[in-house]
Motif scaffolding. Structure first.
Motif, PDB file in Angstrom:
ATOM      1  N   VAL A 263      34.857  98.565  72.678  1.00 31.35           N
ATOM      2  CA  VAL A 263      35.303  97.185  72.688  1.00 31.35           C
ATOM      3  C   VAL A 263      36.137  96.961  71.443  1.00 31.35           C
ATOM      4  CG1 VAL A 263      34.490  94.812  72.497  1.00 31.35           C
ATOM      5  CG2 VAL A 263      33.270  96.438  73.936  1.00 31.35           C
ATOM      6  N   ALA A 264      37.330  96.355  71.624  1.00 30.92           N
ATOM      7  CA  ALA A 264      38.166  96.137  70.453  1.00 30.92           C
ATOM      8  C   ALA A 264      37.555  95.055  69.587  1.00 30.92           C
ATOM      9  CB  ALA A 264      39.564  95.731  70.885  1.00 30.92           C
ATOM     10  N   GLU A 265      37.301  95.398  68.351  1.00 31.52           N
ATOM     11  CA  GLU A 265      36.877  94.370  67.409  1.00 31.52           C
ATOM     12  C   GLU A 265      38.133  93.780  66.798  1.00 31.52           C
ATOM     13  OE1 GLU A 265      33.705  94.912  64.556  1.00 31.52           O
ATOM     14  OE2 GLU A 265      33.528  96.965  65.261  1.00 31.52           O
ATOM     15  N   PRO A 266      38.170  92.502  66.569  1.00 31.47           N
ATOM     16  CA  PRO A 266      39.378  91.982  65.933  1.00 31.47           C
ATOM     17  C   PRO A 266      39.390  92.288  64.442  1.00 31.47           C
ATOM     18  CG  PRO A 266      37.820  90.217  66.288  1.00 31.47           C
ATOM     19  CD  PRO A 266      37.212  91.450  66.869  1.00 31.47           C
ATOM     20  N   ARG A 267      39.266  93.588  64.112  1.00 30.61           N
ATOM     21  CA  ARG A 267      39.228  93.944  62.707  1.00 30.61           C
ATOM     22  C   ARG A 267      40.007  95.221  62.479  1.00 30.61           C
ATOM     23  NH1 ARG A 267      33.712  93.869  59.890  1.00 30.61           N
ATOM     24  NH2 ARG A 267      33.024  95.323  61.470  1.00 30.61           N
TER      25      ARG A 267
END
Lengths: 502, 299, 318
Positions: A263-267
């Motif tokens: 899952v893409a983390e917004p980091r």
């Protein structure tokens, strides 16, 4: 004899038996999902005391926010159905009709207004949420039963995004029990409601008044801080979902029948330069050289299961992201030449204040340090605990020459979140890039999206020519799933209402 | 052990075979210990001085060859998370655990012997005070406070050594006190006192040599314990920084990769066990030697 | 009458001495903690979280009394500590002492089962080692135990997990939820203590076997097993009780490491987590409570040992 024990334990890596055993007691109720969390919100459900992770890992199960930001970075309605700008500083938000809190209280403009009052101007000696999430909000006013007017101190194009982390509270119940009791026994409009908040476990069951009813009967959130233990929990089928596993687990657990998703983390991860007088980092050539010295391709390929490489500050789903920019090339020879040009042919020493929460973090930083070592820069990685790291971030009192950072651009998906720590206007910025700072400041009050994009592009180019950090990669969270389907994540917020058992 | 002394005092003959521990039945034991000790000492020296380019060999990495099992491509103990040879890292990392434990032993010993000597030659109230301090320190939950100290004061070799050394001194003091008093009342010491020999000289030339054998036994055992504690604290994450091949940290790294690469546990686990066992064996030998001397001195 | 008063006075005196010891221990501990915490810099910054503006910091300082002069802070801290009030956890927002109190039962449970396993393993094993039976097996076991003494408990734990949890799914490794979850942690705790205890018992048993009363029993034709169990064993155990007493204190160290490895929801893991999170109220609460408990247990075991073996009491007096 010891050796025989050792060998026994170490020999053959056969497939782990898929035993199909039912989950142990505690989830004997049929339609309850068990989730292994990294950490439970430290302040329980006190929305004024904390924001971001780990709170948003679990609050959306029982709290709803006014908006949400989807995976493309677009703001979508949630508890609001739409909004309009009355003038530069005044917004009207239309609220969803027919929504009730889990205790029966109606959700309306009155609830929103009293929540704004409580959270921004009310209880608690400090208003942490106000300062980090809603610093621009001056107040809220009821227009009619389902329309609320919010005014800001200065033009704030990001306001709808900010509201994606604002959770309205039921005014009567909150007034009755007070903030501390509310935090332990929260009431929200979400698909589930909390039935028990214990040490290390939170149990939720269906919210009878949910406007967005869930498919399951409930979700149990179990806190397992240790990654190895989390992995073992899902391997032994004690939980359905295990969050934040290691990229290295993907192959093994996958072979064991567990569905592994990223899952893409917004980091994104970077190592920020702290420029002090007399430091080699003052030279632009040196900073560019260090960026060229790191072999990002190998790092993301072998350590991070091919996470995307950072090409600029921020991440792909960010407003103003420029997809045309290529990643910095890996060129140790060029790096060495640049160093020599800058006057450091023999290299120099660097101390890095390192925050490494997981094993993978550690490996990435060690790999970077080794890459820098190859061009003659001797790096010492000094471990720092999270709290101390955060304190340093706030005050700017770093001991070393660089610090590591997994910056979040969430929840707003805008560079402003990162930039507030790098801007010249801080008390003690790591170092000051006046032109960029001014440009980004101007952008933050610019309401026209075209001009905003243009300003961001210019800023990005400036940052590439004069790098404030070694850019590394974007973070992907690895989650293990077994026996569940429709696990849908929008920017780290799980759609608990959609989750179902197989 | 007191039973041994009692029995001896009552003149009962005890066969040496029974007085010594069962493991002493090996005839070639002493040779093994000496060889092992020398090898280990050499290793420590090599690690400290960087001889043979150990450090360079230990940091050679290849990300495409991560977590290889033992024996693959010439890596005897396999490779770690960054593709570095585990055996080389183990060897190069000897100095960290050793130096910290040695430093801690030094600190503990200095404090312990110092206080013990004070108590031996000083007036009764000093003895009582030292006794209180010993009781106080023993009652401290040592690991608890060591964790707090390192966690708060920050990581570092010296901090770790101090945090541990500060709790391990009581054994030294007890032994110094017990043995020292025995020496103190020996006739020649009393005679020396009569002649006005200064206290300091008495300590240096009479008491210290007298207690040296037993102190060396205690030192060996305390060093063994400190090795375990140092690696333990390091394992918990409070040791030297990232990338440093200290055995305890290597164990923690191995634990993170345990399900994927369980063989990573072998190296550091064995290394720690080996050094501790060696230190215990040396302590045993010294103890046996001391007992033999004392028995011959008594009879 | 005079004897009665005498007795009462001596009891009073020893209780007084005891409390004095405890109080002085706690005073030192607490003072140490207080200054250690202040050494890390400004606690207000840690408390302020995400925001960082100076107003918020100033507000925080007043709220937590951090703007008072140091000695005022120290004495109010002492006063609070005396009432076991360490303030509110900076992480969880609950009373620090309540958080610690909640987790003590888990730790005590682990300590008890760990000690029980320790005794269950060491006593039979040690006794067997002290006899003359099965010499080759004995020697092998002896070597094994000697080596195990050098293998740190955490290494043992990791192997147990690898074997029994991951590969063969015999036991869970997660926290304290299911029925068998106490087995591996207790085994680990026991492994810190058992090798040494077993060896000491072995030595004592083998020495006891040479004592007069055992020789007599042998002369009277008693079976070997009777000699061991009925005659040698009780006296050997006496010698070992002193060691068991000190082991109780060393239990704390083993527990901290075990709780961390197994995610056991006890006080040891709380300590490590709080230290790393710089949650000082909880750290202080844990340290003080642990110190008190260890002290109590030490004292308790000393008394029990004295009752079992009055000789030690006489020796202590001398």
């Amino acid at each position: 004899m010891l050796l025989s024990v050792l060998l026994l334990g170490a020999c053959d890596r056969d497939q782990v038996q898929v035993d199909g055993a039912p989950l142990p007691a505690g989830s004997s109720e049929p339609r309850i999902a068990r989730v292994a969390m990294r950490r439970l919100p430290p302040a329980f459900a006190d929305i004024a005391a904390h924001s971001g992770q780990p709170s948003i890992d679990i609050w959306p199960a029982f709290f709803d926010a006014l908006t949400f930001i989807d995976n493309e970075g677009q703001t979508q309605p949630w508890l609001t159905t739409g909004w309009t700008l009355v003038d530069d500083r005044t917004w009207h938000f239309k609220l969803r009709e027919g929504v009730k809190f889990s205790n029966g209280e109606p959700f309306d403009a009155r609830a929103v207004q009293s929540s704004v009052d409580n959270v921004l101007f009310g209880y608690g000696a400090t208003n942490l949420v106000r300062n980090s999430l809603l610093p621009t909000v001056a107040g809220a006013r009821i227009v009619d039963s389902h329309t609320i007017e919010i005014t800001t101190y200065a033009p704030d194009p990001l306001l709808p995004r900010r509201l994606a982390q604002f959770y309205p509270l039921p005014p009567e119940y909150f007034a009755k029990v007070g903030p501390r009791e509310f935090a332990r026994k929260p009431v929200g409009t979400g698909p589930f409601m909390v039935t028990d908040w214990g040490v290390g476990i939170v149990r939720t069951r269906v919210n009878p008044h949910a406007w967005n009813p869930p498919r399951l009967a409930g979700v149990d959130f179990v806190e397992i801080p240790d990654m190895t233990a989390r992995r073992q929990a899902i391997e032994s089928r004690q939980v359905h979902i295990a969050q934040y596993l290691s990229p290295d687990d993907i192959v093994d657990l996958g072979a064991a029948g567990i569905r592994m998703i990223q899952v893409a983390e917004p980091r994104s991860r970077l190592m920020v330069f702290i420029v002090k007088e007399g430091s080699p980092l003052k030279s632009v050539l040196v900073r560019r050289a260090l960026n060229h010295a790191v072999n990002r391709k190998d790092i993301v390929k072998y350590l991070l299961a091919d996470a995307p490489i950072s090409t600029q500050l921020g991440i792909r789903a960010m407003e103003g992201f420029d997809p045309r920019i290529e990643p910095v090339t890996y060129d140790p020879a060029l790096a060495r030449r640049l160093l020599a040009q800058a006057g450091y042919p023999k290299g120099f020493k660097l101390d890095v204040d390192t925050l490494a929460s997981t094993n993978t973090d550690r490996l990435v930083f060690e790999a970077v340090a080794a890459d820098l070592q190859d061009i003659g820069v001797e790096v010492t990685l000094n471990t720092v605990e999270f709290e101390r790291w955060r304190a340093n971030l706030l005050t700017g009192n770093w001991k070393g020459d660089m610090y590591t950072w997994a910056t979040g651009i969430g929840p707003l998906f805008d560079i402003s979140r990162i930039w507030q720590y790098l801007s010249c206007d801080r008390a003690k910025p790591p170092f000051c890039q006046r032109e960029v700072s001014d440009l980004i400041n101007a952008r933050s009050v610019e309401m026209d999206p075209q001009r905003r994009a243009q300003m961001m592009a210019t800023a990005n180019q400036m940052l590439l020519d004069d790098p404030p950090a070694i850019l590394l990669h974007e973070l992907m969270a690895v989650t293990g799933l077994i026996g569940v389907k429709d696990y849908d994540v929008q920017n780290l917020i799980v759609r608990w209402d959609r989750l179902d058992l197989e | 052990m007191s039973q041994v002394r009692d029995a001896a005092a009552n003149g009962r003959a005890i066969a040496p075979a029974v007085a010594r521990r069962p493991i002493a039945e090996w005839p070639w034991r002493r040779i093994i210990i000496v060889v092992a000790g020398v090898l280990t000492a050499l290793l420590v020296l090599a690690s400290v001085s960087g001889w043979g380019g150990l450090d360079e060999l230990a940091s050679r990495r290849d990300l495409s060859r991560r977590l290889l099992p033992p024996g693959a491509e010439g890596h005897l103990l396999g490779t770690d998370g960054l593709g570095r040879d585990t055996l080389m890292r183990l060897l190069a990392g000897t100095r960290y655990t050793f130096i910290i434990a040695a430093l801690a032993t030094l600190i503990a010993g200095s404090i312990g012997i110092g206080l013990g000597l004070l108590a031996v030659v000083g007036p009764a109230w000093v003895r009582a005070l030292v006794g209180r301090l010993v009781d106080l320190t023993i009652a401290f939950p040592s690991l608890v406070l060591a964790i707090v100290m390192v966690g708060i004061l920050g990581r570092g070799n010296l901090t770790l050594a101090i945090a541990l050394g500060v709790f391990y001194w009581p054994s030294f003091t007890r032994v110094t006190l017990a043995q020292g008093r025995g020496v103190e009342v020996l006739q020649y010491v009393s005679a020396a006192r009569l002649f006005g020999v200064s206290r300091l000289r008495i300590i240096l030339f009479h008491i210290l040599p007298g207690i040296a054998p037993t102190i060396s036994v205690v030192t060996a055992f305390q060093f063994a314990s400190l090795l375990i504690s140092t690696a333990g604290l390091s394992f918990l994450g409070l040791g030297p920084g990232l990338g440093v091949p200290e055995w305890g940290s290597m164990l923690a790294e191995a634990r993170a990769e345990m399900t994927r690469a369980p063989w990573l546990l072998i190296g550091p686990g064995l290394a720690i066990a080996w050094t501790v066992v060696l230190a215990n064996l040396i302590g045993d030998e010294l103890a046996a030697g001391t007992r033999a001397n004392r028995r011959s001195a008594d009879s | 009458m005079a004897a009665f008063v005498d007795r009462g006075l001596s009891v009073l005196k020893s209780t007084g001495l005891l409390s004095l010891q405890l109080v002085s221990l706690l005073l030192v501990t607490v003072t140490l903690l207080f200054f250690l915490v202040r050494l890390t810099g400004d606690p207000a910054v840690v408390l302020s979280g995400e925001s960082g503006d100076l107003d918020a910091l100033a507000l925080l300082r007043t709220k937590y009394g951090l703007d008072q002069p140091l000695y005022v802070q120290y004495f109010s801290f002492l006063a609070n500590a005396a009432q076991l009030d360490f303030g509110v956890s900076w992480v969880e927002g609950r009373d620090a002492i309540a958080i610690v109190w909640q987790r003590i039962p888990s730790t005590l449970f682990l300590a008890a089962t760990g000690m029980a396993m320790n005794l269950a393993i060491s006593i039979p094993l040690g006794t067997f080692l002290g006899t003359q039976l099965a010499p080759r097996m004995r020697k092998a076991l002896d070597v094994f135990i000697f080596v195990m003494q050098g293998v740190p408990g955490y290494v043992v734990a990791l192997f147990l997990i690898q074997l029994l949890v991951v590969k063969y799914h015999f036991f869970p490794s997660v926290g304290n939820e299911s029925g068998l979850s106490w087995v591996l942690p207790s085994l680990t705790v026991a492994s810190f203590l058992a090798p040494k205890l077993a060896r000491v018992i072995a030595v004592n048993v083998s020495e006891a076997m040479q004592e007069d009363y055992v020789v007599m029993a042998r002369a009277q034709g008693a079976r070997y097993s009777t000699q061991v169990i009925r005659h040698a064993f009780p006296n050997a155990i006496l010698g070992a009780t002193a060691l068991i007493g000190t082991q109780v204190a060393g239990l704390v160290n083993g527990i901290i490491i075990t709780e961390t490895i197994f995610g056991w929801p006890g006080v040891g893991r709380l300590l490590l987590d709080s230290v790393l999170l710089l949650d000082f109220p909880v750290v202080q609460a844990v340290v003080v409570l642990t110190t008190i408990m260890v002290f109590m247990v030490n004292w308790g075991t000393d008394r029990v040992i004295e009752i079992i073996d009055p000789r030690l009491k006489r020796e202590a007096r001398a």
